[in-house]
Write an enzyme that holds these catalytic residues in place. Structure first.
Site, mmCIF file in Angstrom:
data_model
loop_
_atom_site.group_PDB
_atom_site.id
_atom_site.type_symbol
_atom_site.label_atom_id
_atom_site.label_comp_id
_atom_site.label_asym_id
_atom_site.label_seq_id
_atom_site.Cartn_x
_atom_site.Cartn_y
_atom_site.Cartn_z
ATOM 1 N NE ARG A 481 -2.309 -1.791 3.327
ATOM 2 C CZ ARG A 481 -3.105 -2.589 4.040
ATOM 3 N NH1 ARG A 481 -4.397 -2.280 4.127
ATOM 4 N NH2 ARG A 481 -2.627 -3.633 4.663
ATOM 5 C CB SER A 545 6.477 -6.250 7.128
ATOM 6 O OG SER A 545 5.689 -5.088 7.132
ATOM 7 C CG ASP A 599 4.443 -5.949 9.700
ATOM 8 O OD1 ASP A 599 3.892 -6.813 8.991
ATOM 9 O OD2 ASP A 599 5.352 -6.194 10.523
#
Ligand code: 0WK
Ligand code: 0WK
Ligand code: BGC
Ligand code: BGC
Length: 860
Positions: A481, A545, A599
């Site tokens: 994203r 992440s 994350d």
């Protein structure tokens, strides 16, 4: 009464005992099933008497007698030392909840032993055998004689789906569609139903047909008002019917010149003795053997019959047995119609397995029955197959099938037990995690530790003065994203977000680092375009992440790839530099790289914006990981002992030093060996979404290979890695999901011939695998919150965990099981879970905003 027989004809070879109680003879049998190529069955049996006083004495005496007969038989056969499986044909109305439990509803046919009705006859028999103590057997199944008869005949004729008994008593069973059995769950396949039609009419339905003679018989019977249909048909009553008619005719001077004899007038003389049937047979044979035997029988009753008397008596016998045959045909026609309608067949082709002394020995009964059945259901092509071996063989067949299924169940559970963790094991996992956390934090052991406890340089949380536009990237989950996060200062926290999701193609994930980061920059450019902010240069927070070593907020040295990423030239590199290089390669816009965060950290910050007690971040998605606020003095890799800093645990690697080997199963090893990072991320491979489906697939493959599932038929698709997506686990475990839907998932996997049982088993495997994952996660989290509690010397800690990840969010039971485990293993911690709705990108933007604020305040 449903009897749980699904009628699969492949039976287990071996020796099986069988008891056959309830007909005119009590039989004990030994049935040997040989499966060398074609199946052969050998039987040896012994008939034992059941004295009347036992039929009507105490139940324990009756079952003790049965145990005595069994012992005698085993002795004779020289197999007393063997614990053989046994099938018990118990031919009375019973409520069954499972194959080896059967509660007697009411005695019929001359039996009335006390203390048995309402009891489970298997427990009564087990008790009597135990009382003897000189042999042991494994009672595997209880069946009705109609069912045993259907199975016995079904062994030779696969069309046999109806069982009929016309003997001392009468009854029928047939294979009914599961969907019509409202008393049971599951609507797939068929199950054998014991109709107990002997009780037809007990609700008054036959009053128009019943005669005074029928009422007289019933009144004089052991069970008045019960088994009214049986009392019009079966061998136990037909003789009495004839006698009462003769008495009535004699009294009306229609027979024997109006004379009667004491024998003829003896009420129930024919009812209360097992010879009732014999008497019935005698009456019935009257017809076959002509007048002479009629005379003989009547003289036997002290009468002096004329030829007319004999003819009339024959006529009476004929009428009584014809009515019986026709009544039986009528009810059989109802059963046949039901079977035909179930199959929606134009023409039904079926076989009825039949047994019983009336059907077998009465000269005309079977012919009349067949004839009337064909008249009543001309559209059914019915074959009547007389059982030669008795229902004992059928009972042994049912036992053999049940035995095989039970053995399979035991084997399946043995394998699944390797995936079931005990509380002790979970306590051990928590302890091992705690130890690894300390090793990761300590400068001395950090290198060797599997749980790296990486400093994140995130130390403070937003104070509400932050404001501005921030760009955030969120890479590493199931979707990439790009976000624009607008933070407005002031007490009322308000953050606006716009984002766009981009995919990261497999080949980019596993191509070169340059391609990957160029792809990321392309997406940023597209997003800025989409937001009408072309060329804007915004502070950027990068949620990356993967395990990164950080020595400051805006640097992240990639330690290794996880979760399907494998882009070359990145490990050991600073991902901020890699991104910067890609931005400058594109020369279209510039970015102000402020922070790279994991994350888990982004998630903690996102949730912390709503709940200030949020000091732990948890991801259970494609991968799994956790972070939390650790005391600086415990983070030996970073100078400075004041305050706290968020530590990215990278707990996915827990077990990479073998800590979890005692908990790893063959399936975990298979998944690891086939992964693109064998030996790495062991804890993650037992918990996260990327791997659970693969664990399930490997279990299903193993079961199928062992013939424990899908009838041993492996579908090509099931052999395909990654075909059993973890989302299936969440779908399959949805409570309201009917088995049919499980079936459609299996069909999607090319397992078109899977059965309802297969679906149930697949659901069980999914729940075992998901439960273990949730428990392991709960044990890890218990170590984290208890560490925070101990850090702060608190007896009770109240803390919030910010959590995100598809598995946690979509699996119907994962969150609860994890919470239960956590509560159980860290009882001094009150943990609230805050599900992140905005993703970690918002958290990354907030961290960026804080860093910018601090920078602008020049505090740093
Ligand atoms: C023989 C079967 C037995 C059944 C009997 C019924 O093996 O299970 O109960 O037939 O016939 P009966 O002996 O009552 O005439
Ligand atoms: C949503 C977060 C993202 C994280 C993801 C993990 O915004 O940073 O990586 O959750 O869950 P997954 O997408 O792997 O199921
Ligand atoms: C019993 C049935 C049995 C039938 C034939 C009836 O009295 O209730 O369970 O199948 O007799 O033996
Ligand atoms: C990574 C972590 C990440 C987790 C959840 C793991 O594979 O190593 O950095 O937090 O997945 O996405």
């Amino acid at each position: 009464y449903s009897t749980i027989i699904h009628k699969s004809m492949y039976v287990h070879q071996g020796e099986f005992l069988s008891l056959d109680l309830g007909g005119s003879n009590f039989r004990v049998l030994l049935v040997r099933v040989m499966a060398d190529g074609e199946q052969k069955v050998e039987m040896e049996s012994q008939i034992y008497a059941i004295p009347e006083h036992l039929m009507r004495g105490s139940g324990s005496e009756l079952f003790d007698h049965i145990a005595d007969c069994l012992s005698n038989f085993l002795e004779k056969m020289g197999i007393k030392d063997k614990k053989l499986p046994l099938g018990f044909t118990f031919s009375f109305p019973c409520q069954q909840t499972k194959l080896d439990e059967s509660v007697l509803v009411s005695w019929t046919k001359g039996f009335k032993a006390s203390g048995v009705e309402g009891q489970d006859v298997v427990s009564l028999l087990r008790k009597s055998i135990k009382k003897r103590g000189d042999f042991d057997i494994d009672i595997v199944a209880v069946v009705n004689d109609t069912v045993g008869t259907m199975m016995t005949c079904g062994y030779d004729d696969h069309h046999c789906e109806i069982g009929l008994i016309v003997g001392t008593g009468t009854n029928a069973c047939y294979m009914e569609q599961m969907r019509n059995l409202e008393l049971l769950d599951g609507d797939e396949g068929r199950m054998c139903v014991n109709t107990e039609w002997g009780a037809f009419g007990d609700d008054g339905a036959l009053e128009d047909l019943r005669t005074d003679i029928d009422r007289e018989i019933d009144a004089g019977s052991l069970n008045p008002g019960k088994q009214l249909f049986e009392k019009m048909i079966s061998g136990m009553y037909m003789g009495e019917l004839v006698r009462l008619i003769l008495v009535r005719m004699a009294k009306e001077h229609l027979l024997f010149q109006g004379k009667t004899t004491a024998e003829l007038l003896t009420t129930g003389i024919l009812l209360h003795s097992t010879s009732a049937l014999k008497t019935t047979m005698t009456w019935m044979n009257l017809y076959r053997q002509g007048l002479t035997s009629a005379e003989q029988v009547l003289r036997g009753l002290g009468l002096d019959p004329s030829v007319e008397d004999c003819i009339a008596t024959q006529r009476v016998c004929q009428i009584v047995s014809t009515r019986a045959a026709h009544l039986c045909a009528a009810t059989l026609a109802a059963v046949l119609r039901q079977v035909r309608d179930n199959k929606a067949a134009e023409k039904l082709r079926t076989t009825i397995g039949v047994d019983g002394s009336v059907y077998k020995n009465h000269p005309e009964f079977s012919r009349r029955l067949h004839k009337m059945v064909r008249r009543l259901v001309p559209d059914c092509d019915v074959r009547f197959l007389q059982s030669q071996d008795g229902s004992g063989k059928g009972a042994a067949m049912v036992t053999a099938v049940a035995y095989r299924l039970a053995a399979q169940h035991v084997e399946r559970q043995r394998i699944l037990d390797t995936l079931r963790l005990s509380r002790e094991q979970l306590v051990e996992v928590k302890k091992l995690m705690s130890e690894e956390m300390v090793r990761g934090l300590s400068k001395q052991t950090h290198e060797q530790a599997s749980v790296k406890m990486l400093p994140t340089y995130v130390r403070s949380t937003p104070d509400g003065t932050e404001h501005g536009d921030f760009l955030a990237l969120d890479l590493g989950g199931s979707s990439f994203r790009v976000l624009l996060v607008r933070v407005r200062s002031g007490k009322k926290h308000n953050v606006d977000m716009h984002h766009k999701i981009y995919s990261i193609p497999q080949e980019t994930m596993q191509g070169t680092g340059e391609e990957l980061f160029s792809h990321i920059v392309d997406c940023i450019a597209d997003f800025l375009e989409y937001m009408g902010m072309r060329g804007a240069s915004l502070p950027l927070g990068f949620t990356f992440s993967f395990p990164c070593h950080q020595s400051k907020l805006d640097q992240g040295i990639l330690l290794r790839w996880t979760k399907g990423f494998k882009a070359s030239g990145c490990v050991g590199q600073d991902v901020v530099t890699l991104l910067k290089d890609a931005v400058s390669r594109r020369q279209e816009f510039d970015l102000n790289f402020v922070a790279v965060v994991n994350d888990t950290v982004g998630t903690m910050m996102t949730c912390g914006y709503e709940d200030s007690k949020c000091e732990v971040g948890l991801i259970v998605g494609t991968g799994t990981n956790a972070c939390y606020m650790e005391e600086m003095h415990n983070i030996e890799l970073v100078e400075n002992d004041d305050g706290r800093m968020c530590v990215n645990m990278e707990w996915g690697a827990f077990g990479d030093n073998g800590e979890l080997d005692d908990f790893c199963t063959q399936f975990d090893h298979m998944v690891d060996e086939c992964s693109n990072n064998p030996g790495k991320q062991r804890y993650e491979k037992m918990i996260s979404g990327m791997y659970l489906g693969e664990i399930v697939r490997n279990v299903l493959m193993d079961f199928t290979a062992k013939g424990l599932l899908f009838r041993g038929k492996l579908s090509e698709r099931l052999k395909t890695r990654g075909i059993f997506e973890t989302k299936f686990l969440s779908q399959i475990e949805k409570d309201r999901l009917a088995m049919r839907q499980v079936r459609s998932i299996l069909q999607h996997l090319g397992l078109t011939s899977s059965t309802c049982d297969d679906s149930v088993l697949v659901k069980e495997v999914c729940s075992v695998v998901a439960r273990r994952a949730a428990q392991l996660c709960g044990a890890g989290l218990a170590a984290v919150v208890d560490k925070i509690r101990q850090n702060r010397n608190l007896n009770q800690l109240s803390v919030t965990v910010g959590v995100d990840g598809t598995l946690y969010k979509t699996h119907p039971h994962f969150a609860n099981i994890m919470q239960e485990t956590l509560q159980d293993l860290a009882p001094q911690c009150q943990v609230t879970f805050h599900k992140s709705e905005d993703g970690s990108g918002k958290g990354a933007a907030l961290i960026t905003a804080v860093a910018c604020r601090i920078k602008s305040e020049g505090q740093h």
